[in-house]
Design a protein around this motif. Structure first.
Motif, mmCIF file in Angstrom:
data_model
loop_
_atom_site.group_PDB
_atom_site.id
_atom_site.type_symbol
_atom_site.label_atom_id
_atom_site.label_comp_id
_atom_site.label_asym_id
_atom_site.label_seq_id
_atom_site.Cartn_x
_atom_site.Cartn_y
_atom_site.Cartn_z
ATOM 1 N N THR A 78 5.017 14.639 -6.851
ATOM 2 C CA THR A 78 4.109 15.774 -6.717
ATOM 3 C C THR A 78 4.276 16.468 -5.371
ATOM 4 O O THR A 78 4.414 17.693 -5.296
ATOM 5 C CB THR A 78 2.644 15.311 -6.879
ATOM 6 N N TRP A 79 4.270 15.693 -4.281
ATOM 7 C CA TRP A 79 4.360 16.322 -2.961
ATOM 8 C C TRP A 79 5.746 16.896 -2.693
ATOM 9 O O TRP A 79 5.875 17.984 -2.109
ATOM 10 C CB TRP A 79 3.980 15.344 -1.853
ATOM 11 N N SER A 80 6.776 16.197 -3.121
ATOM 12 C CA SER A 80 8.127 16.730 -2.923
ATOM 13 C C SER A 80 8.327 17.988 -3.763
ATOM 14 O O SER A 80 8.927 18.973 -3.309
ATOM 15 C CB SER A 80 9.187 15.680 -3.283
ATOM 16 N N GLY A 81 7.801 17.969 -5.000
ATOM 17 C CA GLY A 81 7.903 19.151 -5.848
ATOM 18 C C GLY A 81 7.145 20.325 -5.260
ATOM 19 O O GLY A 81 7.643 21.465 -5.253
ATOM 20 N N TYR A 82 5.942 20.070 -4.750
ATOM 21 C CA TYR A 82 5.149 21.121 -4.113
ATOM 22 C C TYR A 82 5.897 21.712 -2.921
ATOM 23 O O TYR A 82 5.969 22.940 -2.746
ATOM 24 C CB TYR A 82 3.803 20.554 -3.658
ATOM 25 N N VAL B 296 14.792 16.023 0.169
ATOM 26 C CA VAL B 296 16.195 16.214 0.528
ATOM 27 C C VAL B 296 17.045 16.410 -0.728
ATOM 28 O O VAL B 296 17.895 17.310 -0.796
ATOM 29 C CB VAL B 296 16.714 15.018 1.351
ATOM 30 N N LEU B 297 16.816 15.580 -1.744
ATOM 31 C CA LEU B 297 17.620 15.664 -2.961
ATOM 32 C C LEU B 297 17.313 16.939 -3.751
ATOM 33 O O LEU B 297 18.229 17.637 -4.197
ATOM 34 C CB LEU B 297 17.358 14.430 -3.835
ATOM 35 N N PHE B 298 16.036 17.256 -3.929
ATOM 36 C CA PHE B 298 15.660 18.436 -4.710
ATOM 37 C C PHE B 298 16.059 19.738 -4.019
ATOM 38 O O PHE B 298 16.293 20.748 -4.685
ATOM 39 C CB PHE B 298 14.149 18.452 -4.970
ATOM 40 N N SER B 299 16.115 19.699 -2.686
ATOM 41 C CA SER B 299 16.437 20.927 -1.953
ATOM 42 C C SER B 299 17.835 21.429 -2.291
ATOM 43 O O SER B 299 18.138 22.615 -2.132
ATOM 44 C CB SER B 299 16.327 20.698 -0.445
ATOM 45 N N GLY B 300 18.698 20.521 -2.767
ATOM 46 C CA GLY B 300 20.045 20.932 -3.153
ATOM 47 C C GLY B 300 20.062 21.871 -4.339
ATOM 48 O O GLY B 300 21.072 22.528 -4.606
ATOM 49 N N LEU B 301 18.937 21.950 -5.063
ATOM 50 C CA LEU B 301 18.842 22.844 -6.211
ATOM 51 C C LEU B 301 18.371 24.236 -5.824
ATOM 52 O O LEU B 301 18.350 25.140 -6.668
ATOM 53 C CB LEU B 301 17.867 22.252 -7.247
#
Length: 287
Positions: free
Chosen positions: A160-164, A106-111
């Motif tokens: 790792t999984w969120s980044g993937y 959720v947080l990384f998706s903002g990028l």
């Protein structure tokens, strides 16, 4: 495929991952990396058959090797870190930290280009995380200093999984058929890891072999293909929050199978996860 349909398709992966604990328990006493090799080989084989049936083998030959390296690192890296974390730290605590990946998504998706991270997404993810924590830590927790290495690995596991998942969206033009190659390569990498760190123990019952087959077809097979569709074409923020339903559903499945008992934490967790997912979905609708 519409955005809402792709999101629903991605959520099938969450439903399949709810069966992961049940079939993993049924596959005992197979060690983790051997189980990884067997199940990913099945999942990869099913994918290859699917690609051949559609006459899409030429598509695989046109994909850059860097994408294959990325996908394999995501699948193999996540499972290698997860299994190692559970060996070095108590399962409950390590599992809780590893399950930060939906929040990180959720947080990384903002990028990501074209995505809007709203306050509702963050609040929904945090509320759902509290619900998941009630399940994971329902038997108590004790963070000991000796478990620190395992907890650190669990943190890298979540990253790792969120980044993937988030970076897969940047590879939106890469066909989902590539996941078949990711699975095959992950199975191949798991073999030397098994030979170096584990003793070879095969399933000792018919149910054990059926559990291995079920894992390869579902939670470690079809799940990765539908998840790829969801994170590339669906609402990745709603998918991230909705992923917290996996530990709840998994616990319900274990209760139904007689591996666990019902408790008040389940009721509270169900309410929190539902509220969190609803908050995130509302935020996406407003966006």
């Amino acid at each position: 495929m519409s955005r809402s349909k792709a999101t629903a398709t991605g959520f099938i992966a969450v439903l399949l991952w709810a069966l992961l604990a049940l079939f993993t328990a049924g596959s005992a006493p197979v060690p983790p990396f051997l189980l990884n090799a067997l199940t990913f080989a099945i999942g990869g084989a099913v994918g290859v058959i699917w690609v051949l049936a559609r006459g899409r083998m030429s598509v695989l030959r046109g994909i850059n090797w860097k994408i294959y390296a990325f996908g394999t690192a995501g699948l193999f890296g996540y499972h290698a870190l997860y299994f190692s974390a559970l060996r070095l730290a108590p399962p409950a605590e390590a599992g809780l930290i590893a399950y930060l990946w939906p929040l990180f998504i959720v947080l990384f998706s903002g990028l990501l280009p074209g995505e809007t991270l709203r306050t509702g997404h963050i609040i929904g993810a945090l509320v759902s995380f509290v619900g998941a924590a009630l399940i994971v830590l329902r038997n108590g927790a004790s963070f000991e200093s000796g478990a620190v290495p395992g907890l650190i690995l669990a943190g890298f596991c979540a990253l790792t999984w969120s980044g993937y998942s988030v970076l897969s969206r940047r590879l939106g033009t890469t066909p989902t058929e590539a996941v078949a190659v990711f699975c095959v390569l992950t199975a191949l990498l798991s073999v030397p890891a098994h030979l170096m760190f584990e003793a070879t123990i095969w399933p000792d019952t018919g149910f054990g072999w059926l559990s291995v087959l079920a894992l390869g077809l579902g939670p470690v097979g079809l799940a990765f293909y539908v998840w790829d569709i969801g994170v590339k074409r669906g609402d990745i923020q709603v998918l991230g929050v909705a992923s917290y339903a996996a530990p709840l559903l998994s616990t319900l499945v274990l209760i139904g199978a007689g591996f666990a008992q019902a408790s008040w934490q389940l009721v509270a967790a169900a309410a929190l996860i539902t509220i969190g997912a609803g908050t995130a979905a509302l935020a996406s609708r407003r966006a």
